[in-house]
Design a protein around this motif. Structure first.
Motif, PDB file in Angstrom:
ATOM      1  N   TYR A   7       0.823  -1.211   0.000  1.00 60.47           N
ATOM      2  CA  TYR A   7       0.000   0.000   0.000  1.00 60.47           C
ATOM      3  C   TYR A   7       0.857   1.261   0.000  1.00 60.47           C
ATOM      4  CZ  TYR A   7       1.244   0.737   4.863  1.00 60.47           C
ATOM      5  OH  TYR A   7       1.955   0.980   6.010  1.00 60.47           O
ATOM      6  N   ALA A   8       0.211   2.344  -0.381  1.00 60.08           N
ATOM      7  CA  ALA A   8       0.753   3.696  -0.226  1.00 60.08           C
ATOM      8  C   ALA A   8      -0.292   4.492   0.542  1.00 60.08           C
ATOM      9  CB  ALA A   8       1.005   4.331  -1.583  1.00 60.08           C
ATOM     10  N   SER A   9       0.151   5.419   1.359  1.00 64.55           N
ATOM     11  CA  SER A   9      -0.789   6.225   2.135  1.00 64.55           C
ATOM     12  C   SER A   9      -0.173   7.593   2.387  1.00 64.55           C
ATOM     13  CB  SER A   9      -1.107   5.529   3.462  1.00 64.55           C
ATOM     14  OG  SER A   9      -2.138   6.197   4.158  1.00 64.55           O
ATOM     15  N   THR A  14      -5.523   5.136   3.887  1.00 65.46           N
ATOM     16  CA  THR A  14      -5.265   3.885   3.159  1.00 65.46           C
ATOM     17  C   THR A  14      -4.433   2.943   4.017  1.00 65.46           C
ATOM     18  OG1 THR A  14      -5.454   5.071   1.063  1.00 65.46           O
ATOM     19  CG2 THR A  14      -4.433   2.896   0.991  1.00 65.46           C
ATOM     20  N   GLN A  36       4.932  -1.066   2.591  1.00 63.31           N
ATOM     21  CA  GLN A  36       4.576   0.133   1.853  1.00 63.31           C
ATOM     22  C   GLN A  36       5.159   0.000   0.458  1.00 63.31           C
ATOM     23  OE1 GLN A  36       5.661   3.747   3.825  1.00 63.31           O
ATOM     24  NE2 GLN A  36       4.462   3.280   5.639  1.00 63.31           N
ATOM     25  N   SER A  55      -3.973   2.131  -2.693  1.00 53.21           N
ATOM     26  CA  SER A  55      -3.472   3.479  -2.958  1.00 53.21           C
ATOM     27  C   SER A  55      -4.585   4.490  -2.782  1.00 53.21           C
ATOM     28  CB  SER A  55      -2.939   3.583  -4.394  1.00 53.21           C
ATOM     29  OG  SER A  55      -2.541   4.914  -4.691  1.00 53.21           O
ATOM     30  N   LEU A  63      -3.086   7.105  -9.125  1.00 53.90           N
ATOM     31  CA  LEU A  63      -2.387   6.434  -8.036  1.00 53.90           C
ATOM     32  C   LEU A  63      -1.370   7.366  -7.385  1.00 53.90           C
ATOM     33  CD1 LEU A  63      -1.608   2.960  -9.663  1.00 53.90           C
ATOM     34  CD2 LEU A  63      -3.491   3.543  -8.122  1.00 53.90           C
ATOM     35  N   GLU A  64      -1.125   7.153  -6.107  1.00 56.50           N
ATOM     36  CA  GLU A  64      -0.079   7.859  -5.378  1.00 56.50           C
ATOM     37  C   GLU A  64       1.257   7.510  -6.044  1.00 56.50           C
ATOM     38  OE1 GLU A  64       3.073   8.303  -2.449  1.00 56.50           O
ATOM     39  OE2 GLU A  64       2.369   6.430  -3.288  1.00 56.50           O
ATOM     40  N   MET A  67       3.153   4.223  -5.282  1.00 55.88           N
ATOM     41  CA  MET A  67       2.412   3.049  -5.767  1.00 55.88           C
ATOM     42  C   MET A  67       2.489   2.971  -7.282  1.00 55.88           C
ATOM     43  SD  MET A  67       0.840   0.229  -5.487  1.00 55.88           S
ATOM     44  CE  MET A  67       0.438   0.039  -3.759  1.00 55.88           C
ATOM     45  N   GLU A  68       2.393   4.095  -7.961  1.00 60.96           N
ATOM     46  CA  GLU A  68       2.520   4.089  -9.422  1.00 60.96           C
ATOM     47  C   GLU A  68       3.877   3.517  -9.826  1.00 60.96           C
ATOM     48  OE1 GLU A  68       1.930   3.991 -13.215  1.00 60.96           O
ATOM     49  OE2 GLU A  68       0.315   4.739 -11.961  1.00 60.96           O
ATOM     50  N   GLY A  87      -8.542   1.445  -1.707  1.00 59.25           N
ATOM     51  CA  GLY A  87      -7.976   2.745  -1.415  1.00 59.25           C
ATOM     52  C   GLY A  87      -8.997   3.740  -0.910  1.00 59.25           C
TER      53      GLY A  87
END
Length: 138
Positions: A7-9, A14, A36, A55, A63-64, A67-68, A87
């Motif tokens: 994940y990204a937050s 998220t 992450q 994301s 997307l963040e 994450m991209e 997300g």
């Protein structure tokens, strides 16, 4: 079975969802790879039986960045892989998740959760319960 939750937050929303997904993975009895996006190993993730990616929606529902970057490196390895996405967002209607699932399908992945699981801003108890169930998916 081995499942990855990557994940990204940016605000923690998220991340809260990812933690609930990871809890569901553990309850399912699967081995968990949890990281992450900025720290995840694409080769390790690609070796998992199920990949669950999260994301937040950024800017014009994209997307963040981390994450991209991670997803772009993982995408060539996704043919026939079981993948789900989730997300959080502030405004819009979830286009970033629909675009993401379209990219997954184009890469040959088997998308396990339709257009993805989304929560507006801070996930409430119902959204976190859905996340936990997502972690049990196979």
């Amino acid at each position: 079975m081995k499942k990855a939750v990557i994940y990204a937050s940016t605000t923690g929303n998220t991340e809260a969802m990812a933690n609930a997904v990871a809890e569901g993975v553990k309850e399912s009895g699967a081995e968990l790879v949890f990281a992450q996006a900025s720290e995840a190993d694409a080769a390790e993730v690609a070796s998992c039986d199920v990949i669950i990616l999260g994301s937040p929606a950024m800017g014009d529902e994209v997307l963040e960045d981390s994450m991209e970057d991670f997803y772009a490196g993982l995408e060539p390895s996704l043919s026939s892989k079981k993948v789900a996405v989730f997300g959080s967002y502030d405004w819009g209607d979830g286009q970033w998740l629909r675009t993401w699932t379209e990219r997954l399908s184009a890469a040959g992945a088997v998308v396990l959760n339709g257009e993805g699981l989304k929560a507006q801003l801070t996930p409430d108890e119902a959204a976190l319960a859905e996340c936990k169930e997502l972690g049990k998916i196979s």
